[in-house]
Design an enzyme around this catalytic site. Structure first.
Site, PDB file in Angstrom:
ATOM      1  N   ASP A 116       0.830  -1.208   0.000  1.00  0.00           N
ATOM      2  CA  ASP A 116       0.000   0.000   0.000  1.00  0.00           C
ATOM      3  C   ASP A 116       0.863   1.256   0.000  1.00  0.00           C
ATOM      4  O   ASP A 116       1.983   1.250   0.511  1.00  0.00           O
ATOM      5  CB  ASP A 116      -0.923  -0.030   1.238  1.00  0.00           C
ATOM      6  CG  ASP A 116      -2.107   0.900   1.090  1.00  0.00           C
ATOM      7  OD1 ASP A 116      -2.342   1.425  -0.018  1.00  0.00           O
ATOM      8  OD2 ASP A 116      -2.807   1.105   2.098  1.00  0.00           O
ATOM      9  N   GLY A 117       0.316   2.327  -0.562  1.00  0.00           N
ATOM     10  CA  GLY A 117       0.976   3.633  -0.505  1.00  0.00           C
ATOM     11  C   GLY A 117       1.571   4.094  -1.826  1.00  0.00           C
ATOM     12  O   GLY A 117       2.277   5.111  -1.859  1.00  0.00           O
ATOM     13  N   ARG A 119       0.226   7.730  -2.632  1.00  0.00           N
ATOM     14  CA  ARG A 119       0.782   8.781  -1.776  1.00  0.00           C
ATOM     15  C   ARG A 119       2.267   8.995  -2.049  1.00  0.00           C
ATOM     16  O   ARG A 119       2.766  10.112  -1.985  1.00  0.00           O
ATOM     17  CB  ARG A 119       0.540   8.441  -0.297  1.00  0.00           C
ATOM     18  CG  ARG A 119      -0.879   8.777   0.158  1.00  0.00           C
ATOM     19  CD  ARG A 119      -1.229   8.087   1.446  1.00  0.00           C
ATOM     20  NE  ARG A 119      -1.456   6.669   1.229  1.00  0.00           N
ATOM     21  CZ  ARG A 119      -1.540   5.775   2.199  1.00  0.00           C
ATOM     22  NH1 ARG A 119      -1.362   6.141   3.444  1.00  0.00           N
ATOM     23  NH2 ARG A 119      -1.783   4.509   1.916  1.00  0.00           N
ATOM     24  N   HIS A 157       2.398   3.366  -9.026  1.00  0.00           N
ATOM     25  CA  HIS A 157       2.153   1.947  -9.303  1.00  0.00           C
ATOM     26  C   HIS A 157       3.317   1.350 -10.097  1.00  0.00           C
ATOM     27  O   HIS A 157       3.716   0.209  -9.892  1.00  0.00           O
ATOM     28  CB  HIS A 157       0.849   1.779 -10.091  1.00  0.00           C
ATOM     29  CG  HIS A 157      -0.359   2.202  -9.311  1.00  0.00           C
ATOM     30  ND1 HIS A 157      -0.567   1.808  -8.005  1.00  0.00           N
ATOM     31  CD2 HIS A 157      -1.423   2.989  -9.637  1.00  0.00           C
ATOM     32  CE1 HIS A 157      -1.710   2.348  -7.565  1.00  0.00           C
ATOM     33  NE2 HIS A 157      -2.235   3.063  -8.536  1.00  0.00           N
ATOM     34  N   THR A 189     -11.116  -6.560  -4.500  1.00  0.00           N
ATOM     35  CA  THR A 189     -12.452  -6.501  -5.115  1.00  0.00           C
ATOM     36  C   THR A 189     -13.067  -5.109  -4.932  1.00  0.00           C
ATOM     37  O   THR A 189     -14.039  -4.774  -5.593  1.00  0.00           O
ATOM     38  CB  THR A 189     -13.400  -7.562  -4.500  1.00  0.00           C
ATOM     39  OG1 THR A 189     -13.291  -7.518  -3.068  1.00  0.00           O
ATOM     40  CG2 THR A 189     -13.061  -8.959  -4.981  1.00  0.00           C
ATOM     41  N   LEU A 202      10.389 -20.650  -4.694  1.00  0.00           N
ATOM     42  CA  LEU A 202       9.416 -19.741  -4.078  1.00  0.00           C
ATOM     43  C   LEU A 202       8.090 -19.730  -4.849  1.00  0.00           C
ATOM     44  O   LEU A 202       8.082 -19.615  -6.069  1.00  0.00           O
ATOM     45  CB  LEU A 202       9.997 -18.319  -4.065  1.00  0.00           C
ATOM     46  CG  LEU A 202       9.051 -17.215  -3.577  1.00  0.00           C
ATOM     47  CD1 LEU A 202       8.976 -17.203  -2.060  1.00  0.00           C
ATOM     48  CD2 LEU A 202       9.479 -15.855  -4.088  1.00  0.00           C
ATOM     49  N   ARG A 248      -5.117  -1.685   8.871  1.00  0.00           N
ATOM     50  CA  ARG A 248      -6.346  -2.456   8.635  1.00  0.00           C
ATOM     51  C   ARG A 248      -6.054  -3.557   7.620  1.00  0.00           C
ATOM     52  O   ARG A 248      -5.022  -3.567   6.955  1.00  0.00           O
ATOM     53  CB  ARG A 248      -7.475  -1.545   8.150  1.00  0.00           C
ATOM     54  CG  ARG A 248      -7.131  -0.725   6.920  1.00  0.00           C
ATOM     55  CD  ARG A 248      -8.326   0.113   6.439  1.00  0.00           C
ATOM     56  NE  ARG A 248      -7.911   1.061   5.403  1.00  0.00           N
ATOM     57  CZ  ARG A 248      -7.608   2.337   5.624  1.00  0.00           C
ATOM     58  NH1 ARG A 248      -7.693   2.851   6.836  1.00  0.00           N
ATOM     59  NH2 ARG A 248      -7.212   3.124   4.629  1.00  0.00           N
ATOM     60  N   SER A 301      -8.326  -4.411   5.080  1.00  0.00           N
ATOM     61  CA  SER A 301      -8.905  -4.104   3.764  1.00  0.00           C
ATOM     62  C   SER A 301      -9.329  -5.380   3.029  1.00  0.00           C
ATOM     63  O   SER A 301      -9.000  -5.575   1.850  1.00  0.00           O
ATOM     64  CB  SER A 301      -7.933  -3.277   2.912  1.00  0.00           C
ATOM     65  OG  SER A 301      -7.575  -2.087   3.577  1.00  0.00           O
TER      66      SER A 301
HETATM   67  C1  IPE Z   1      -5.528  -2.598  -0.148  1.00  0.00           C
HETATM   68  O1  IPE Z   1      -5.152  -1.274  -0.311  1.00  0.00           O
HETATM   69  C2  IPE Z   1      -5.536  -3.300  -1.463  1.00  0.00           C
HETATM   70  C3  IPE Z   1      -4.234  -3.520  -2.087  1.00  0.00           C
HETATM   71  C4  IPE Z   1      -3.075  -3.217  -1.569  1.00  0.00           C
HETATM   72  C5  IPE Z   1      -4.270  -4.157  -3.371  1.00  0.00           C
HETATM   73  P1  IPE Z   1      -6.233  -0.122  -0.483  1.00  0.00           P
HETATM   74  O2  IPE Z   1      -5.464   1.131  -0.666  1.00  0.00           O
HETATM   75  O3  IPE Z   1      -7.211  -0.471  -1.529  1.00  0.00           O
HETATM   76  O4  IPE Z   1      -6.978  -0.142   0.932  1.00  0.00           O
HETATM   77  P2  IPE Z   1      -7.868   0.955   1.655  1.00  0.00           P
HETATM   78  O5  IPE Z   1      -8.872   1.436   0.661  1.00  0.00           O
HETATM   79  O6  IPE Z   1      -6.968   2.064   2.075  1.00  0.00           O
HETATM   80  O7  IPE Z   1      -8.459   0.236   2.818  1.00  0.00           O
HETATM   81  C1  IPE Z   2      -1.525   0.242  -3.328  1.00  0.00           C
HETATM   82  O1  IPE Z   2      -1.312   1.600  -3.370  1.00  0.00           O
HETATM   83  C2  IPE Z   2      -1.817  -0.357  -4.687  1.00  0.00           C
HETATM   84  C3  IPE Z   2      -3.220  -0.735  -4.886  1.00  0.00           C
HETATM   85  C4  IPE Z   2      -4.164  -0.663  -3.995  1.00  0.00           C
HETATM   86  C5  IPE Z   2      -3.566  -1.235  -6.188  1.00  0.00           C
HETATM   87  P1  IPE Z   2      -2.511   2.631  -3.403  1.00  0.00           P
HETATM   88  O2  IPE Z   2      -2.898   2.878  -4.811  1.00  0.00           O
HETATM   89  O3  IPE Z   2      -3.614   2.198  -2.520  1.00  0.00           O
HETATM   90  O4  IPE Z   2      -1.815   3.916  -2.808  1.00  0.00           O
HETATM   91  P2  IPE Z   2      -2.441   4.942  -1.760  1.00  0.00           P
HETATM   92  O5  IPE Z   2      -2.916   4.134  -0.603  1.00  0.00           O
HETATM   93  O6  IPE Z   2      -3.549   5.656  -2.459  1.00  0.00           O
HETATM   94  O7  IPE Z   2      -1.300   5.818  -1.399  1.00  0.00           O
HETATM   95 MG    MG Z   3      -4.044   2.451  -0.588  1.00  0.00          MG
END
Ligand code: IPE
Ligand code: IPE
Ligand code: MG
Length: 254
Positions: A34-35, A38, A51, A80, A145, A208, A210
């Protein structure tokens, strides 16, 4: 033991791993990557750049996990719920598996990695499915792996499908209600045949799940970091593993 491991870990970033040399390495690591968005925003870049950079982290951490002797690495790539995002971002994300595998598949094959996917295939575009399926077929006989991509994955959907499957078996007399146990359920989940994750990592400071692996994570160790996924390095991964090795897993016992 920790000090000894540190020494080995710093060596491991310079040379191929000797998995047998490590003690108490989690067999299955699951990561909520995640992130990305940002990370990009902080740099004045479009979310897509995040990404794209996140894809490089996938490669880095796959190598790191393999070096350490992790057997299963499950990566949450698309949930999903991620369909709620703007179409342009969803379209971009759907192209990433193909892009990643075009660049990395040969190296994954060379490194004996076995690619798998867990998720709901029906909504994914054909080019995404075919890229992933090609990788699955070409690496099916590899014994290293297991790199398991959670793509269009949702834990509630996964459990609902399993429950429907069990209900149908009961209705048709193939299964007695009193025989429904953990194993009957686990066998119908998308992780059937995989051990539960020993360690869950989530990057970007969110605390969390998610909708990720809510059945399978029942007794996993959880580790969170504020670091955004594109800047998650082998050193951060080692930090998580070392913390894991300090934990006492009791499973409700003493
Ligand atoms: C969880 O991240 C899903 C993936 C990393 C693929 P999200 O960015 O979608 O989660 P929320 O919306 O912050 O809970
Ligand atoms: C995780 O990064 C990748 C996916 C959920 C596909 P995010 O796209 O959720 O990045 P943030 O949380 O918005 O920073
Ligand atoms: Mg995210």
């Amino acid at each position: 033991m920790i000090e000894r491991l540190w020494a080995k870990l710093s060596k491991s970033s310079l040379q191929p791993a000797d998995p047998g040399a490590f003690e108490n390495v989690p067999e299955h690591v699951a990561i909520i990557m995640d992130g990305n968005g940002r990370w990009a925003k902080d740099r004045g870049l479009p979310r897509m750049a995040g990404h794209h950079s996140g894809m490089k982290a996938v490669k880095r951490i796959t190598i790191a996990a393999d070096r350490l002797g992790v057997k299963y690495l499950t990566l949450y790539a698309f949930s999903t719920e991620n369909w709620k995002r703007p179409k342009a971002e969803v379209d971009f994300l759907m192209k990433l598996p193909q892009q990643f595998l075009e660049i990395e598949l040969d190296e994954l094959i060379a490194n004996n990695v076995q690619v798998r996917m867990m998720g709901h295939k029906e909504d994914l575009p054909p080019f995404t499915i075919s890229a992933v399926e090609e990788a699955i077929v070409k690496t099916a006989n590899n014994t290293g792996l297991v790199l398991n991509f959670a793509l269009n994955y949702g834990s509630r959907k996964e459990m609902l499908e399993a429950v429907k499957d069990i209900a149908a078996d009961v209705q048709q007399g193939r299964l007695a209600i009193e025989d429904i146990d953990d194993k009957v359920m686990a066998d119908r989940l998308l992780t059937s045949g995989l051990p539960d994750p020993d360690l869950l990592i989530r990057t970007s400071g969110e605390l969390r799940l998610s909708n990720f692996m809510m059945w399978q994570l029942a007794y996993s160790e959880l580790w969170f970091t504020d670091v955004y996924w594109p800047e998650f390095t082998e050193a951060h991964f080692h930090e998580a593993i070392l913390e894991y090795q300090r934990r006492a897993r009791r499973y409700g016992g003493l």
